[in-house]
Design an enzyme around this catalytic site. Structure first.
Site, PDB file in Angstrom:
ATOM      1  N   HIS A 107      27.274  60.471  29.472  1.00 36.55           N
ATOM      2  CA  HIS A 107      26.963  59.311  29.477  1.00 36.55           C
ATOM      3  C   HIS A 107      26.692  58.231  30.669  1.00 36.55           C
ATOM      4  CE1 HIS A 107      28.326  54.953  27.490  1.00 36.55           C
ATOM      5  NE2 HIS A 107      28.445  54.860  28.873  1.00 36.55           N
ATOM      6  N   GLU A 108      27.067  58.453  32.001  1.00 37.14           N
ATOM      7  CA  GLU A 108      27.244  57.986  32.916  1.00 37.14           C
ATOM      8  C   GLU A 108      25.517  58.241  33.416  1.00 37.14           C
ATOM      9  OE1 GLU A 108      28.238  55.281  33.580  1.00 37.14           O
ATOM     10  OE2 GLU A 108      30.113  55.339  32.450  1.00 37.14           O
TER      11      GLU A 108
END
Length: 687
Positions: free
Chosen positions: A471-472
């Site tokens: 996600h990051e």
């Protein structure tokens, strides 16, 4: 002059790729650097506003884009350290800087002469022969100044400036209080307290103790990466209750770190801000400049998801209670029991638990998987650099090159939890991409809070941790791949309810069989993930989605209610929380993902205020967007990847997000894709 010569923040950076010399920067350097940067920026703004020449795009909008470069540089370094490696000295400076930053920006964004120039250009925009990116920049600049109060009378401007200063102070205090409660609490566990805990958790608990000067001991901390695995695995119900109650009480302990009064004042000031600017509520003000546009549109989406999620959660609750009874338990399911018994139920229904796959999900292998996915999709390559200064020895830096081998960016990864780091995971930048005066390569950061291995053992990730990493890194790619001219439109400078699309979309690749088959390898034997375990992992992905969706959507609804109801009617924060949860029928066995006193997304600043729903709004798009690869029959389809690059990752804020998505997908997103991804479509159809 001597102070400037001795201050590395004010000197050219003679480092690889002109990166910040973190090994030379000390807390005492920041206030002088900010003072110089504020002064330089004010002089630049005054020159633009007082320019005797008639306003044109170059002498007004482009000049604004060129202004404030020193301030951007100093602030980027400062806020990275405050979040990722703070100290009492930095936190004290942060309290001063937050106020001075508000006092700096208020007169700029409310400068009547400057806004008059911007307004003239905006009213004549059809005559200016602008490129699409320039037209977008003019619109965003005009909107930013208007929404900051540039068009108000002087009395309203003065009041709004005072509100902004106070909100800056309150947001900083909220963040400091939350960090203080997280730093102050830990629970030591001895050999008799470890029943059910995986070896990897115990190793991480020992590493956390060592970070706190307790070598040879083991502690559970209030980092989510410590709390959630403990609640899933520990057989000690009394200890689960203790950890859970400490976790949800952050910022709500009636001590010097209590955030209740701060929340009340923030809500009052936000409401006053909205009314000064002509909006009935803060939510109406905030959402007017978003994809959603109105509180009603947000509520409609959340309610559409809430109903099937709640139905699934209630069915799961009954199954968990039955499991307790079957084991001879004579107690009602409580919030600190849910994760523990959900894991047992998942093992029974799907023959899978997180502990089985965790030995195959090493941090380094998951980083390699994220990089390899980026190489297949976008042609990027990553080379570890040991010559770039960093703010902590755990931080790693990679040089990023494009498919031609040309330098593209630097990527910093700061993955391990430590007391000096605030909780959570995020992406930020030390320098954004732009091409205004030659190509400027970005410096992009990912910060996480994973548990560190001990004794030379690698860090092992849970499936949720691995998903967080992807996600990051999806956010990071939004910055790394940015290809715009103007810095204000670079990378993640997009609507809040669009910014989560690149990150949430990237999560899909983490759970793809062909990615896991290559990179999920046992940390001791090096053996690949067994096919049977992979099959069971994939089959279990939608398990407990009722719980996960309920804890998120309830938080998003609370956020919306905080900012749509009159501040005077909210009253005591905990009572308001309970009233709203009762109104939506929140299962008492599930807590908010973020209780108000620890809801940093909406109270440490206002970026996500009235906007926590954005993750779900973006999930409608990301679930639908990945379908483009599935329909192509190839999760790395080059044609789809090229469209994804051009319209989503590289375009930054240079396009309207709805238009950008439609250009990528060929149509608007299909809302049912979200429910299908979470396994809730059957409940929605039944409802």
């Amino acid at each position: 002059m001597p102070a400037m010569l001795d201050n590395p923040l004010l000197q050219p950076w003679m480092t690889p790729f002109e990166t910040p010399p973190f090994d030379q920067i000390k807390p005492a350097h920041f206030i002088p650097a900010f003072e110089q940067a504020f002064g330089d920026h004010v002089a630049e703004i005054e020159a633009i506003a007082a320019d005797p020449a008639a306003p044109d795009f170059d002498n007004t909008i482009t000049a604004l884009e060129r202004s404030g470069r020193l301030l951007n540089r100093v602030a980027a370094v400062f806020y990275d350290l405050v979040s990722a490696h703070s100290s009492p000295a930095l936190l004290e400076i942060d309290s001063e800087v937050s106020l001075r930053m508000a006092r700096h920006w208020n007169p700029i964004l409310m400068n009547a002469a400057l806004f008059a120039r911007i307004d003239q250009l905006y009213q004549r925009r059809a005559e200016l022969s602008l490129t699409p990116e320039q037209a977008r920049l003019l619109e965003r600049t005009y909107t930013r100044f208007r929404r900051a109060g540039a068009g108000l009378d002087q009395s309203a401007k003065d009041r709004l400036a005072a509100i902004n200063e106070r909100l800056a102070q309150l947001g900083t205090s909220f963040s400091h209080h939350l960090l203080g409660d997280e730093q102050d609490w830990f629970m030591e566990i001895g050999p008799d307290d470890c029943d059910g805990l995986p070896d990897s958790f115990v190793a991480a608990a020992k590493a956390a103790a060592e970070e706190r000067g307790l070598a040879g001991k083991a502690v559970v901390t209030l980092s989510r990466s410590s709390v959630e695995p403990f609640l899933k695995s520990s057989t000690r119900r009394d200890l689960r209750e203790k950890v859970y109650k400490a976790f949800i009480a952050r910022g709500d302990n009636g001590n010097g770190n209590d955030n209740n009064a701060i929340i009340t004042e923030i809500l009052q000031l936000r409401e006053e801000t909205a009314k000064l600017l002509g909006y009935p509520t803060f939510a109406a003000y905030r959402l007017d400049d978003s994809m959603a546009k109105t509180p009603e549109a947000v509520r409609d989406l959340l309610q559409r998801v809430w109903r099937p999620a709640r139905a699934r959660a209630l069915a799961d609750r009954d199954a968990l209670q039955a499991l307790i009874a079957e084991e001879g338990g004579n107690f009602e399911l409580a919030p600190w029991d849910w994760r523990y018994y959900a894991e047992k139920l998942r093992q029974r229904r799907a023959d899978f638990d997180d502990a089985a796959i965790k030995p195959y999900l090493t941090l380094d292998h998951m980083i390699a998987a994220a990089f390899d996915t980026a190489q297949h999709l976008f042609g990027l390559s990553f080379t570890l650099r040991s010559d770039v200064p960093v703010w902590h020895p755990d931080v790693r830096v990679w040089e990023v090159k494009d498919r031609t081998g040309a330098h593209k960016a630097l990527f910093y990864g700061d993955y391990f939890a430590r007391p000096s780091k605030r909780s959570g995971a995020w992406m930020t930048s030390l320098r954004d991409q732009q091409k205004l005066d030659g190509a400027i390569a970005p410096l992009i950061i990912n910060v996480c809070n994973f548990a560190k291995g001990t004794g030379g053992a690698p860090a092992l990730l849970s499936p949720d941790d691995a998903r967080t990493l992807f996600h990051e890194f999806g956010h990071a790619l939004h910055g790394l791949l940015s290809d715009v001219t103007y810095p204000s439109l670079s990378g993640t400078a997009v609507f809040t309810d669009f910014v989560e699309l690149p990150s949430q979309l990237y999560e899909h690749w983490q759970e793809q069989p062909q990615v896991l088959q290559r990179f999920a390898r046992h940390h001791q034997s090096g053996e690949p993930l067994p096919d049977d375990l992979l099959r069971r992992f994939l089959a279990a992905r939608q398990f407990n989605q009722g719980f996960a969706t309920v804890e998120f959507v309830a938080s998003a609804l609370i956020d919306l209610e905080f900012h749509t109801q009159p501040a005077a009617a909210i009253g005591e924060i905990a009572s308001f929380e309970q009233r709203e949860l009762a109104k939506i029928g929140m299962p008492q066995e599930i807590a908010l993902r973020h209780r108000p006193t620890q809801f940093g997304h909406i109270f440490s600043g206002d970026h996500y205020a009235s906007g926590y729903y954005s993750y779900m709004w973006s999930e409608v798009m990301d679930a639908d967007a990945f379908g483009a690869f599935e329909e192509a029959g190839n999760i790395f389809d080059p044609n789809v990847a090229q469209r994804l690059h051009d319209y989503i990752y590289a375009s930054g804020g240079s396009r309207d997000p709805a238009e950008a998505y439609a250009a990528f997908r060929g149509r608007d997103p299909a809302p049912d894709a979200l429910l299908r991804r979470r396994g809730l479509l059957d409940q929605a159809e039944a409802a």
